[in-house]
Design a protein around this motif. Structure first.
Motif, PDB file in Angstrom:
ATOM      1  N   TYR A  13      37.914   1.130 -36.505  1.00  0.00           N
ATOM      2  CA  TYR A  13      38.128   1.998 -35.350  1.00  0.00           C
ATOM      3  C   TYR A  13      38.526   3.373 -35.835  1.00  0.00           C
ATOM      4  O   TYR A  13      39.418   3.519 -36.680  1.00  0.00           O
ATOM      5  CB  TYR A  13      39.219   1.439 -34.433  1.00  0.00           C
ATOM      6  N   ASP A  14      37.874   4.401 -35.307  1.00  0.00           N
ATOM      7  CA  ASP A  14      38.179   5.791 -35.644  1.00  0.00           C
ATOM      8  C   ASP A  14      38.963   6.389 -34.475  1.00  0.00           C
ATOM      9  O   ASP A  14      38.381   6.670 -33.427  1.00  0.00           O
ATOM     10  CB  ASP A  14      36.889   6.571 -35.874  1.00  0.00           C
ATOM     11  N   PRO A  15      40.281   6.573 -34.616  1.00  0.00           N
ATOM     12  CA  PRO A  15      41.082   7.076 -33.499  1.00  0.00           C
ATOM     13  C   PRO A  15      40.770   8.518 -33.127  1.00  0.00           C
ATOM     14  O   PRO A  15      40.995   8.930 -31.995  1.00  0.00           O
ATOM     15  CB  PRO A  15      42.525   6.921 -33.977  1.00  0.00           C
ATOM     16  N   VAL A  16      40.239   9.298 -34.047  1.00  0.00           N
ATOM     17  CA  VAL A  16      39.879  10.684 -33.742  1.00  0.00           C
ATOM     18  C   VAL A  16      38.650  10.719 -32.839  1.00  0.00           C
ATOM     19  O   VAL A  16      38.608  11.450 -31.849  1.00  0.00           O
ATOM     20  CB  VAL A  16      39.641  11.485 -35.043  1.00  0.00           C
ATOM     21  N   ALA A  17      37.643   9.910 -33.172  1.00  0.00           N
ATOM     22  CA  ALA A  17      36.407   9.872 -32.388  1.00  0.00           C
ATOM     23  C   ALA A  17      36.509   8.919 -31.199  1.00  0.00           C
ATOM     24  O   ALA A  17      35.621   8.878 -30.365  1.00  0.00           O
ATOM     25  CB  ALA A  17      35.245   9.443 -33.273  1.00  0.00           C
ATOM     26  N   LEU A  18      37.604   8.134 -31.140  1.00  0.00           N
ATOM     27  CA  LEU A  18      37.772   7.109 -30.095  1.00  0.00           C
ATOM     28  C   LEU A  18      36.564   6.186 -30.055  1.00  0.00           C
ATOM     29  O   LEU A  18      35.996   5.915 -28.995  1.00  0.00           O
ATOM     30  CB  LEU A  18      37.994   7.763 -28.723  1.00  0.00           C
ATOM     31  N   ALA A  19      36.175   5.713 -31.247  1.00  0.00           N
ATOM     32  CA  ALA A  19      34.965   4.899 -31.345  1.00  0.00           C
ATOM     33  C   ALA A  19      35.103   3.851 -32.442  1.00  0.00           C
ATOM     34  O   ALA A  19      35.844   4.030 -33.408  1.00  0.00           O
ATOM     35  CB  ALA A  19      33.767   5.786 -31.653  1.00  0.00           C
ATOM     36  N   PHE A  20      34.377   2.759 -32.256  1.00  0.00           N
ATOM     37  CA  PHE A  20      34.257   1.730 -33.282  1.00  0.00           C
ATOM     38  C   PHE A  20      33.066   2.070 -34.162  1.00  0.00           C
ATOM     39  O   PHE A  20      32.020   2.492 -33.667  1.00  0.00           O
ATOM     40  CB  PHE A  20      34.050   0.353 -32.645  1.00  0.00           C
ATOM     41  N   TRP A  39      30.095   2.866 -31.502  1.00  0.00           N
ATOM     42  CA  TRP A  39      30.245   2.527 -30.089  1.00  0.00           C
ATOM     43  C   TRP A  39      31.564   3.099 -29.619  1.00  0.00           C
ATOM     44  O   TRP A  39      32.616   2.795 -30.158  1.00  0.00           O
ATOM     45  CB  TRP A  39      30.220   1.014 -29.873  1.00  0.00           C
ATOM     46  N   ARG A  40      31.482   3.969 -28.619  1.00  0.00           N
ATOM     47  CA  ARG A  40      32.684   4.612 -28.092  1.00  0.00           C
ATOM     48  C   ARG A  40      33.360   3.698 -27.088  1.00  0.00           C
ATOM     49  O   ARG A  40      32.729   3.227 -26.145  1.00  0.00           O
ATOM     50  CB  ARG A  40      32.336   5.947 -27.446  1.00  0.00           C
ATOM     51  N   GLY A  41      34.632   3.454 -27.323  1.00  0.00           N
ATOM     52  CA  GLY A  41      35.416   2.616 -26.432  1.00  0.00           C
ATOM     53  C   GLY A  41      36.865   2.592 -26.879  1.00  0.00           C
ATOM     54  O   GLY A  41      37.181   2.969 -28.001  1.00  0.00           O
ATOM     55  N   PRO A  42      37.744   2.139 -26.004  1.00  0.00           N
ATOM     56  CA  PRO A  42      39.170   2.123 -26.356  1.00  0.00           C
ATOM     57  C   PRO A  42      39.508   1.001 -27.330  1.00  0.00           C
ATOM     58  O   PRO A  42      38.884  -0.061 -27.308  1.00  0.00           O
ATOM     59  CB  PRO A  42      39.853   1.895 -25.000  1.00  0.00           C
ATOM     60  N   VAL A  43      40.491   1.230 -28.146  1.00  0.00           N
ATOM     61  CA  VAL A  43      40.922   0.226 -29.106  1.00  0.00           C
ATOM     62  C   VAL A  43      41.498  -0.993 -28.381  1.00  0.00           C
ATOM     63  O   VAL A  43      41.545  -2.087 -28.934  1.00  0.00           O
ATOM     64  CB  VAL A  43      41.924   0.823 -30.122  1.00  0.00           C
ATOM     65  N   THR A  44      41.888  -0.838 -27.138  1.00  0.00           N
ATOM     66  CA  THR A  44      42.461  -1.934 -26.358  1.00  0.00           C
ATOM     67  C   THR A  44      41.407  -2.752 -25.616  1.00  0.00           C
ATOM     68  O   THR A  44      41.760  -3.670 -24.870  1.00  0.00           O
ATOM     69  CB  THR A  44      43.470  -1.388 -25.329  1.00  0.00           C
ATOM     70  N   ALA A  45      40.137  -2.449 -25.820  1.00  0.00           N
ATOM     71  CA  ALA A  45      39.067  -3.194 -25.140  1.00  0.00           C
ATOM     72  C   ALA A  45      39.066  -4.653 -25.587  1.00  0.00           C
ATOM     73  O   ALA A  45      39.467  -4.975 -26.708  1.00  0.00           O
ATOM     74  CB  ALA A  45      37.710  -2.558 -25.443  1.00  0.00           C
ATOM     75  N   GLU A  46      38.604  -5.516 -24.707  1.00  0.00           N
ATOM     76  CA  GLU A  46      38.508  -6.937 -25.047  1.00  0.00           C
ATOM     77  C   GLU A  46      37.437  -7.147 -26.115  1.00  0.00           C
ATOM     78  O   GLU A  46      36.459  -6.395 -26.199  1.00  0.00           O
ATOM     79  CB  GLU A  46      38.147  -7.749 -23.811  1.00  0.00           C
ATOM     80  N   PHE A  47      37.616  -8.203 -26.898  1.00  0.00           N
ATOM     81  CA  PHE A  47      36.700  -8.485 -28.003  1.00  0.00           C
ATOM     82  C   PHE A  47      35.252  -8.578 -27.524  1.00  0.00           C
ATOM     83  O   PHE A  47      34.351  -8.023 -28.155  1.00  0.00           O
ATOM     84  CB  PHE A  47      37.105  -9.789 -28.697  1.00  0.00           C
TER      85      PHE A  47
END
Length: 62
Positions: A13-20, A39-47
């Motif tokens: 996960y890249d916290p700067v780009a907010l993407a996996f 893939w852009r998505g929050p780190v808190t997204a479900e698996f």
């Protein structure tokens, strides 16, 4: 066209780009191909949401 076998590696996960970020590996009749995908998505997204997003991004890049 036959469906390639897809596997995902080095998922991060890249916290700067907010993407996996991941490396997608495709295996088909031509051999193994590798591509970097995002893939852009929050780190808190479900698996399941993360896995589906990465899979869809990989298949669209193939």
């Amino acid at each position: 066209m036959p469906t390639p076998c897809l596997s995902l590696h080095r998922i991060a996960y890249d916290p700067v780009a907010l993407a996996f970020l991941a490396e997608a590996q495709f295996l088909d009749t031509t051999g193994v191909r590798r591509r970097r995908i995002t893939w852009r998505g929050p780190v808190t997204a479900e698996f399941q949401r993360i896995a589906s997003g990465l899979r869809d991004a990989a298949l669209s890049a193939a």
